[in-house]
Structure formats: structure tokens, C-alpha cells
Write a protein that holds these residues in place. Structure first.
Motif, PDB file in Angstrom:
ATOM      1  N   LEU B  36       0.818  -1.215  -0.206  1.00 50.85           N
ATOM      2  CA  LEU B  36      -0.074  -0.197  -0.075  1.00 50.85           C
ATOM      3  C   LEU B  36       0.509   1.616   0.608  1.00 50.85           C
ATOM      4  O   LEU B  36       2.328   1.619   0.821  1.00 50.85           O
ATOM      5  N   GLY B  37       0.353   1.718  -0.453  1.00 50.38           N
ATOM      6  CA  GLY B  37       1.121   3.634  -0.401  1.00 50.38           C
ATOM      7  C   GLY B  37       0.453   4.301  -1.728  1.00 50.38           C
ATOM      8  O   GLY B  37      -0.087   4.072  -2.621  1.00 50.38           O
ATOM      9  N   PRO B  38       0.528   5.643  -1.210  1.00 49.53           N
ATOM     10  CA  PRO B  38       0.146   6.863  -2.570  1.00 49.53           C
ATOM     11  C   PRO B  38       0.414   6.976  -3.637  1.00 49.53           C
ATOM     12  O   PRO B  38       1.774   5.878  -3.603  1.00 49.53           O
ATOM     13  N   ASN B  39      -0.101   7.307  -4.776  1.00 41.61           N
ATOM     14  CA  ASN B  39       0.778   7.799  -5.814  1.00 41.61           C
ATOM     15  C   ASN B  39       1.839   8.323  -5.346  1.00 41.61           C
ATOM     16  O   ASN B  39       2.281   9.157  -5.117  1.00 41.61           O
ATOM     17  N   GLY B  40       2.788   8.124  -6.644  1.00 37.88           N
ATOM     18  CA  GLY B  40       4.306   8.329  -6.327  1.00 37.88           C
ATOM     19  C   GLY B  40       4.926   7.669  -5.354  1.00 37.88           C
ATOM     20  O   GLY B  40       6.674   8.410  -4.559  1.00 37.88           O
ATOM     21  N   ALA B  41       4.750   7.079  -4.421  1.00 36.99           N
ATOM     22  CA  ALA B  41       5.226   6.795  -3.031  1.00 36.99           C
ATOM     23  C   ALA B  41       6.895   5.536  -3.777  1.00 36.99           C
ATOM     24  O   ALA B  41       7.388   5.077  -2.706  1.00 36.99           O
ATOM     25  N   GLY B  42       6.284   4.998  -4.709  1.00 34.28           N
ATOM     26  CA  GLY B  42       7.617   4.441  -4.536  1.00 34.28           C
ATOM     27  C   GLY B  42       7.139   2.396  -4.922  1.00 34.28           C
ATOM     28  O   GLY B  42       8.358   1.573  -5.092  1.00 34.28           O
ATOM     29  N   LYS B  43       5.704   2.340  -4.677  1.00 26.42           N
ATOM     30  CA  LYS B  43       5.565   1.136  -5.047  1.00 26.42           C
ATOM     31  C   LYS B  43       5.508  -0.213  -6.471  1.00 26.42           C
ATOM     32  O   LYS B  43       6.428  -0.712  -6.106  1.00 26.42           O
ATOM     33  N   THR B  44       5.762   1.230  -7.342  1.00 24.79           N
ATOM     34  CA  THR B  44       5.969  -0.093  -8.669  1.00 24.79           C
ATOM     35  C   THR B  44       7.350   0.180  -9.350  1.00 24.79           C
ATOM     36  O   THR B  44       7.960  -0.569  -9.428  1.00 24.79           O
ATOM     37  N   THR B  45       8.082   0.520  -8.489  1.00 21.60           N
ATOM     38  CA  THR B  45       9.966   1.263  -8.540  1.00 21.60           C
ATOM     39  C   THR B  45       9.892  -0.617  -7.629  1.00 21.60           C
ATOM     40  O   THR B  45      10.804  -1.732  -8.404  1.00 21.60           O
TER      41      THR B  45
END
Lengths: 123, 278
Positions: B36-45
Motif C-alpha cells: 500500500l502507498g499513495p501515488n508516487g510512493a515507489g510501489k511500482t519502482t
């Protein structure tokens, strides 16, 4: 090896329904078509001269034009088409997580490109 | 036994701000791990680093107990993934799209119909994927991820663009795969409510740092510990005096007093006590 073959199979499938086949057909017909148009326009032809191997001369002349001008352009178009299929659909990432070596992926793409050139010649 | 172990991952694009800071992630086998994390938190990275889609700059990634960089092909054979937007070939039909991957993964032809049925795209026939709606493309991408019976599924925001019905359906599919076949699932999302319903484990990421990692019940316990009751009053001094005399720890602010929340009954008692004094 079988991995490479199946990779080629899947790459070949990707060119289905794309502009690839049309590129080959039109590319193959273009030069003879231009000659034909030229003939109808000017009415000049070497056919009237007797005892000349007409078809051989035609073949040589056409081949000269094609190898010089059309083939490189055809290859360029085909190569950009293959790469563009992946970019447009955002699918490089999906391709790169398939269990294949990078060399297999790019090798298969190159092979498909060569196949397309072959198709081009057949027309 | 962990399905994914990533330690000390750090990443920055170019010379810019670091996107990830020492992220350490542990996904236990058989879990449904919600990332979980907001947009741009680094999930996809993070997920891209785990799958080797971008070059690792620092840290170590182990998937299914093996080091990723040394066993890339072995590992990818057992991992199904969907990263960001669905990647389907727009000029091919759903079946042809799956055939492209069926060739590569070397699974029997029958799997194609099976996965199409699972995601509910069985009746699209010869329609090109380019004419699909976003939700249908998403379903097709999930089908691609499921095609080779992976033992680990990595899905990045799989329910993006799906209708509420589709979200429930996908959730059910994931739960079934997890319970019946023991597939480990890692899903990322920016919606807690969505993850809340399937996940057994949770990882919270914010601005490139992992804030929390643990089971769902641990998160709930932690949340309960942080809960507080705030009394808004014009007589903060008096309230503070009463709390001090009862030995209750509190935090006094301008116009309000904050007390840690324990139980409903305790709050009721405190309120009664405060009201009774006036």
C-alpha cells in the motif's frame, strides 16, 4: 533451441494483422509497377528488339533499383514496425518478464525481420 | 520461508531525488501481501526492481528462495506479473494475445480457454484487443499473468479501471487461487479498503520508505494503540487539573486535551467525570 523456435513463433504471431504483410506485398510490387507505368506512359520498351534475353535484362534492371533503394527502406520500415509493436502496446515490460534470455528475445526479433525480408522477395 | 525477500533496496532516477530508501520487503509464502502507498510512493519502482525490469542500484532481491540475478529465467518461469497499465497487443484478439505468451511459456493450448474463462472473457471471439474497454484489457492482462500457473503472482494495481463488480470478481479469483492452489500473491494498491478485504499481510510505503510491514491484525493493533480521544474545551487548565489528579497521562493543546483511547467505557467514564464537575 526449442525455446528460440517458440520465441520466433510468438514474434511471428505478433506481426499478424499488422501492417507487416501489406508492407511486404506493396514493397515487392512497387518497382515492377513503376516500370509498368513508365511503359504505358512512354510506350518505350526493349521488347521490340529481337534476340535479346528480355527477362534477364528486366530482372537485372529491377534488381539494381530494388537493392539500391527499396530494400534498405523496406528493412528500416519493418524493423521500426517490430519495435513499435512493443512500444505502442506498452509491452516491453511484459516481454522482459517472460522466462527468456534477452539474447533470445532480440534474436527472435531479428529472425522475424529476416523472414519478412524473405517474404518481400517472394512477392 | 519467504517468497520474496528484498533487502536495502534503494533507487534514484538519474541524479534526482531518491525514489526508494532502504526498502526491505519480506513476503511470506502462501500470503496475500498487500503493498500500500499513495501515488508516487515507489510501489511500482519496487515491483520493477523485484522483477528485474530496471537495473538494481543497491540491495539484494531473492525470489522463491533464490538470488534473482543468478536465476532469472528459473524464477520468471514461476512468476506471473502485471505491472502498471495492461500490456496487450492491440492488433490481436484475446486468444492470439494469449497464444503469443503460450508459445513462450510452453503451456498446453487448453490453458488459454481456461484463463479466459477465469477472467470472464470467454465470449470475445475475434474482437481485437484494441477495441476492448480498459476493464477488459485489464482482465486480459490478468489472464496473461495467470497463463502459466505461476506460484507467485505480482500484480500492480490489478483493479484499476474495473467496475465494482469486476473488483469483487478479481478479489474472489485471487482469494481462490491463494487458498486452493497456495499461490502467493503480491498486490499493490493505493486503496486500503480494497486491500483490506483480501490481504493477510500488509506493507506500507510512503515517499520511498517502508513504514510498516506485518500481518493485518498487527496493523489493526497498531492502529488501535495510536487512537486518541480529543476533548475540545474552553477550560483546558481545569481539565488538565482533573486528569492530573486521577493520574491520567494527557497532552494539552490550545483549546483541546488529548487522551489515549483505551475502551469505550473508559471514555464514557472520563466524559462523565468531566461533565460532573461543572
Amino acid at each position: 533451441m526449442s525455446r528460440f523456435l517458440s520465441s520466433i513463433q510468438s514474434e511471428w504471431l505478433k506481426t499478424k494483422n499488422s501492417a507487416a504483410s501489406w508492407l511486404c506485398v506493396i514493397g515487392g510490387f512497387l518497382i515492377p509497377l513503376l516500370y509498368c507505368i513508365n511503359f504505358f506512359r512512354t510506350g518505350k520498351s526493349i521488347n521490340k528488339e529481337f534476340n535479346t534475353p528480355i527477362w534477364q535484362i528486366y530482372l537485372r534492371e529491377l534488381w539494381m533499383n530494388m537493392s539500391f533503394f527499396l530494400l534498405p527502406i523496406g528493412v528500416m520500415l519493418a524493423a521500426s514496425l517490430i519495435a513499435q509493436v512493443e512500444f505502442r502496446n506498452n509491452s516491453w515490460k511484459q516481454l522482459n518478464v517472460t522466462p527468456q534470455k534477452y539474447s533470445t528475445i532480440y534474436g527472435a526479433k531479428l529472425f522475424v525481420l529476416l523472414l519478412m525480408v524473405l517474404k518481400f522477395f517472394l512477392f | 520461508m519467504f517468497s520474496i525477500e528484498a533487502s536495502n533496496l534503494a533507487y534514484r532516477f538519474g541524479n534526482g531525488q531518491p525514489v526508494l530508501n532502504n526498502v526491505t520487503l519480506q513476503v511470506p509464502q502462501g500470503a496475500v501481501y498487500g503493498f500500500l502507498g499513495p501515488n508516487g510512493a515507489g510501489k511500482t519502482t519496487t515491483l520493477k526492481l523485484i522483477l528485474g525490469l530496471i537495473r538494481k542500484q543497491q540491495g539484494m532481491v531473492k525470489v522463491l528462495g533464490k538470488d534473482f540475478s543468478q536465476n532469472r529465467i528459473d524464477i520468471l518461469n514461476k512468476v506471473g506479473s502485471l505491472i502498471e497499465s495492461p500490456s496487450v497487443y492491440a492488433h490481436l484478439s484475446a486468444t492470439d494475445n494469449l497464444k503469443v505468451f503460450q508459445n513462450v511459456y510452453k503451456v498446453p493450448q487448453s490453458r488459454i480457454a481456461a484463463v479466459l474463462d477465469i477472467v470472464g472473457l470467454g465470449s470475445t471471439g475475434n474482437k481485437k484487443a484494441g477495441q476492448f474497454s480498459l476493464g477488459m484489457k485489464q482482465r486480459l492482462a490478468i489472464a496473461i499473468a495467470l497463463l502459466h500457473n505461476p506460484s507467485l503472482l505480482i500484480l500492480d494495481e490489478p483493479t484499476n479501471g474495473l467496475d465494482p463488480n469486476g473488483i469483487v470478481e478479481i478479489r474472489e479469483i485471487l482469494r481462490r487461487l491463494n487458498q486452493d492452489q497456495g499461490i502467493t500473491v503480491l498486490i499493490s494498491s493505493h486503496l486500503l479498503s480494497e486491500i483490506d478485504k483480501v490481504a493477510t499481510h500488509i506493507g506500507l510505503i510512503h515517499r520511498g520508505a517502508l513504514l510498516f510491514e506485518g500481518t493485518m491484525s498487527e496493523l489493526k493493533a497498531k492502529r488501535a494503540n495510536n487512537a486518541a480521544v480529543i476533548y475540545k474545551t474552553s477550560h483546558t487548565d481545569k481539565v488538565a487539573e482533573i486528569f492530573t489528579s486521577r493520574g491520567i497521562s494527557f497532552e494539552k493543546n490550545d483549546g483541546s486535551v488529548k487522551v489515549a483511547f483505551r475502551q469505550k467505557e473508559v471514555t464514557a467514564q472520563l466524559t462523565r467525570m468531566l461533565v460532573g464537575r461543572y
